[in-house]
Design a protein around this motif. Sequence first.
Motif, PDB file in Angstrom:
ATOM      1  N   MET A   1       9.087   1.087   9.112  1.00 37.86           N
ATOM      2  CA  MET A   1       8.951   2.492   8.747  1.00 37.86           C
ATOM      3  C   MET A   1       8.140   3.296   9.746  1.00 37.86           C
ATOM      4  O   MET A   1       7.940   4.496   9.547  1.00 37.86           O
ATOM      5  CB  MET A   1       8.322   2.605   7.362  1.00 37.86           C
ATOM      6  N   SER A   2       7.680   2.672  10.816  1.00 31.15           N
ATOM      7  CA  SER A   2       6.896   3.415  11.813  1.00 31.15           C
ATOM      8  C   SER A   2       7.681   4.588  12.356  1.00 31.15           C
ATOM      9  O   SER A   2       7.154   5.685  12.565  1.00 31.15           O
ATOM     10  CB  SER A   2       6.498   2.477  12.957  1.00 31.15           C
ATOM     11  N   GLN A   3       8.983   4.381  12.592  1.00 33.02           N
ATOM     12  CA  GLN A   3       9.804   5.432  13.180  1.00 33.02           C
ATOM     13  C   GLN A   3      10.035   6.599  12.239  1.00 33.02           C
ATOM     14  O   GLN A   3      10.502   7.655  12.659  1.00 33.02           O
ATOM     15  CB  GLN A   3      11.144   4.852  13.659  1.00 33.02           C
ATOM     16  N   ALA A   4       9.709   6.427  10.959  1.00 30.38           N
ATOM     17  CA  ALA A   4       9.886   7.534  10.018  1.00 30.38           C
ATOM     18  C   ALA A   4       8.972   8.706  10.357  1.00 30.38           C
ATOM     19  O   ALA A   4       9.227   9.840   9.950  1.00 30.38           O
ATOM     20  CB  ALA A   4       9.614   7.061   8.589  1.00 30.38           C
ATOM     21  N   ASP A   5       7.899   8.440  11.104  1.00 30.15           N
ATOM     22  CA  ASP A   5       6.978   9.496  11.504  1.00 30.15           C
ATOM     23  C   ASP A   5       7.358  10.131  12.836  1.00 30.15           C
ATOM     24  O   ASP A   5       6.677  11.040  13.308  1.00 30.15           O
ATOM     25  CB  ASP A   5       5.552   8.941  11.606  1.00 30.15           C
TER      26      ASP A   5
ATOM     27  N   CYS B   1      10.233  -6.321  12.807  1.00 24.74           N
ATOM     28  CA  CYS B   1      11.311  -5.542  12.189  1.00 24.74           C
ATOM     29  C   CYS B   1      12.521  -6.431  11.911  1.00 24.74           C
ATOM     30  O   CYS B   1      13.124  -6.365  10.830  1.00 24.74           O
ATOM     31  CB  CYS B   1      11.716  -4.378  13.100  1.00 24.74           C
ATOM     32  N   ALA B   2      12.871  -7.252  12.884  1.00 23.02           N
ATOM     33  CA  ALA B   2      14.003  -8.162  12.707  1.00 23.02           C
ATOM     34  C   ALA B   2      13.721  -9.159  11.582  1.00 23.02           C
ATOM     35  O   ALA B   2      14.613  -9.473  10.776  1.00 23.02           O
ATOM     36  CB  ALA B   2      14.285  -8.900  14.017  1.00 23.02           C
ATOM     37  N   GLU B   3      12.497  -9.650  11.518  1.00 19.90           N
ATOM     38  CA  GLU B   3      12.137 -10.602  10.465  1.00 19.90           C
ATOM     39  C   GLU B   3      12.206  -9.949   9.091  1.00 19.90           C
ATOM     40  O   GLU B   3      12.689 -10.559   8.121  1.00 19.90           O
ATOM     41  CB  GLU B   3      10.733 -11.150  10.714  1.00 19.90           C
TER      42      GLU B   3
ATOM     43  N   GLN C   1       5.354   6.914  -0.395  1.00 15.82           N
ATOM     44  CA  GLN C   1       6.292   5.820  -0.192  1.00 15.82           C
ATOM     45  C   GLN C   1       5.506   4.520  -0.239  1.00 15.82           C
ATOM     46  O   GLN C   1       4.371   4.462   0.248  1.00 15.82           O
ATOM     47  CB  GLN C   1       7.016   5.956   1.149  1.00 15.82           C
ATOM     48  N   ILE C   2       6.093   3.497  -0.829  1.00 16.41           N
ATOM     49  CA  ILE C   2       5.420   2.202  -0.929  1.00 16.41           C
ATOM     50  C   ILE C   2       5.901   1.301   0.197  1.00 16.41           C
ATOM     51  O   ILE C   2       7.099   1.115   0.385  1.00 16.41           O
ATOM     52  CB  ILE C   2       5.693   1.543  -2.288  1.00 16.41           C
ATOM     53  N   GLN C   3       4.958   0.775   0.962  1.00 14.99           N
ATOM     54  CA  GLN C   3       5.277  -0.120   2.062  1.00 14.99           C
ATOM     55  C   GLN C   3       4.568  -1.457   1.863  1.00 14.99           C
ATOM     56  O   GLN C   3       3.552  -1.539   1.172  1.00 14.99           O
ATOM     57  CB  GLN C   3       4.858   0.484   3.403  1.00 14.99           C
ATOM     58  N   VAL C   4       5.134  -2.487   2.481  1.00 20.93           N
ATOM     59  CA  VAL C   4       4.531  -3.818   2.407  1.00 20.93           C
ATOM     60  C   VAL C   4       4.304  -4.332   3.820  1.00 20.93           C
ATOM     61  O   VAL C   4       4.971  -3.927   4.759  1.00 20.93           O
ATOM     62  CB  VAL C   4       5.434  -4.800   1.626  1.00 20.93           C
ATOM     63  N   SER C   5       3.354  -5.240   3.961  1.00 20.35           N
ATOM     64  CA  SER C   5       3.124  -5.866   5.254  1.00 20.35           C
ATOM     65  C   SER C   5       4.121  -7.005   5.431  1.00 20.35           C
ATOM     66  O   SER C   5       4.705  -7.503   4.465  1.00 20.35           O
ATOM     67  CB  SER C   5       1.694  -6.394   5.347  1.00 20.35           C
ATOM     68  N   ILE C   6       4.304  -7.450   6.665  1.00 19.16           N
ATOM     69  CA  ILE C   6       5.208  -8.562   6.919  1.00 19.16           C
ATOM     70  C   ILE C   6       4.686  -9.827   6.249  1.00 19.16           C
ATOM     71  O   ILE C   6       5.462 -10.671   5.778  1.00 19.16           O
ATOM     72  CB  ILE C   6       5.412  -8.767   8.440  1.00 19.16           C
ATOM     73  N   ASP C   7       3.362  -9.964   6.150  1.00 19.33           N
ATOM     74  CA  ASP C   7       2.777 -11.104   5.451  1.00 19.33           C
ATOM     75  C   ASP C   7       3.126 -11.066   3.965  1.00 19.33           C
ATOM     76  O   ASP C   7       3.367 -12.111   3.340  1.00 19.33           O
ATOM     77  CB  ASP C   7       1.256 -11.125   5.612  1.00 19.33           C
TER      78      ASP C   7
ATOM     79  N   TYR D   1       0.841  -1.199   0.000  1.00 23.64           N
ATOM     80  CA  TYR D   1       0.000   0.000   0.000  1.00 23.64           C
ATOM     81  C   TYR D   1       0.876   1.250   0.000  1.00 23.64           C
ATOM     82  O   TYR D   1       2.049   1.218   0.395  1.00 23.64           O
ATOM     83  CB  TYR D   1      -0.933   0.022   1.214  1.00 23.64           C
ATOM     84  N   PRO D   2       0.331   2.376  -0.465  1.00 26.80           N
ATOM     85  CA  PRO D   2       1.070   3.632  -0.453  1.00 26.80           C
ATOM     86  C   PRO D   2       0.905   4.348   0.884  1.00 26.80           C
ATOM     87  O   PRO D   2      -0.151   4.286   1.515  1.00 26.80           O
ATOM     88  CB  PRO D   2       0.425   4.426  -1.590  1.00 26.80           C
ATOM     89  N   VAL D   3       1.958   5.008   1.313  1.00 25.19           N
ATOM     90  CA  VAL D   3       1.936   5.821   2.526  1.00 25.19           C
ATOM     91  C   VAL D   3       2.464   7.202   2.154  1.00 25.19           C
ATOM     92  O   VAL D   3       3.402   7.325   1.365  1.00 25.19           O
ATOM     93  CB  VAL D   3       2.811   5.192   3.633  1.00 25.19           C
TER      94      VAL D   3
END
Length: 305
Positions: free
Chosen positions: A189-193, A166-168, A73-79, A58-60
């Motif tokens: 990317m949570s910390q980017a905010d 994050c480690a995964e 920015q394009i982000q992906v889920s861990i799944d 999804y886009p953020v």
Amino acid sequence: MTSKANEAADTPRFRQLSDKDRALLRKGLCAKCTADDFELFVETCNKTGLDPFMRQIYPVFRPDRKANCDVMQIQVSIDGMRLVAERSGHYAGQVGPFWCGKDGSWKDVWLSDREYPVAAKVGVMRHDFKEVLWAAARFQSYVQTKFDGKPNQMWGKFPDVMIAKCAEALALRKAFPMELSGLYSTEEMSQADNPETANAGKLNVSPDTAPKTKSLETANVQETSPQQPIGADTRVNVERRARAIKALTAMLIDEAGLGLKAAEAADWIKRTVARDDITGMESLTDVEIARCMKTAKDAISKKVA
């Protein structure tokens, strides 16, 4: 023969987004995208085979200080990252996650309710590799914080789960660089905010650590210009912006100013700029900082009167 081989090579590996899919995305998930952003997002979905409707990709949008606008920015889920690894045909499972505290001792389960884990590590295995590929993530490097500097709801309630993801993600990208290059998970990317600096970016400044002013006279000369690009690449502009943020912080929390608490100041800023996605002073544009300072000055004047 050659023609058929070339045709097979050019055949998309994954199902491509249909016109109906594109129309739905344009109205929903990608409503804020520019035309170029949208095409980039669709192309990334097609190449990775990740499904935006399943929230695998999804886009953020985050504020860019230089452009003075939100940038996609394009982000992906861990799944989604797990799916990419599985589809490669080389994924052979994982080892871990493991967590450690300040003592550096690794545990296979985090049981403490009084403190957060310092780090987590995950190992990813490939059928064609002899050794496990390990990756470790420090909690302090990835935690998403609120205005008061404390972890937000998700990171505060599930610290072990969030840092393990994050480690995964790090380990999966390390094991599958071709497939996952440039793709980052939501947790990473949570910390980017987060605010970029401890004092200027966060509203976790107490009256004892706030910049001291006798009558807040510094605020009169430290407003930012609405025409000035955010984060201009000169020391003068960087320092000017930092001074403006410090002055605004003082106006909000000093007793000589509005005397607000950190949480109250955060709500005040959100109301003033009419934005609910503010995560810290650094996420404000120069225009918004100037607006906040003017509004705060007027409020202080009424308070004094």
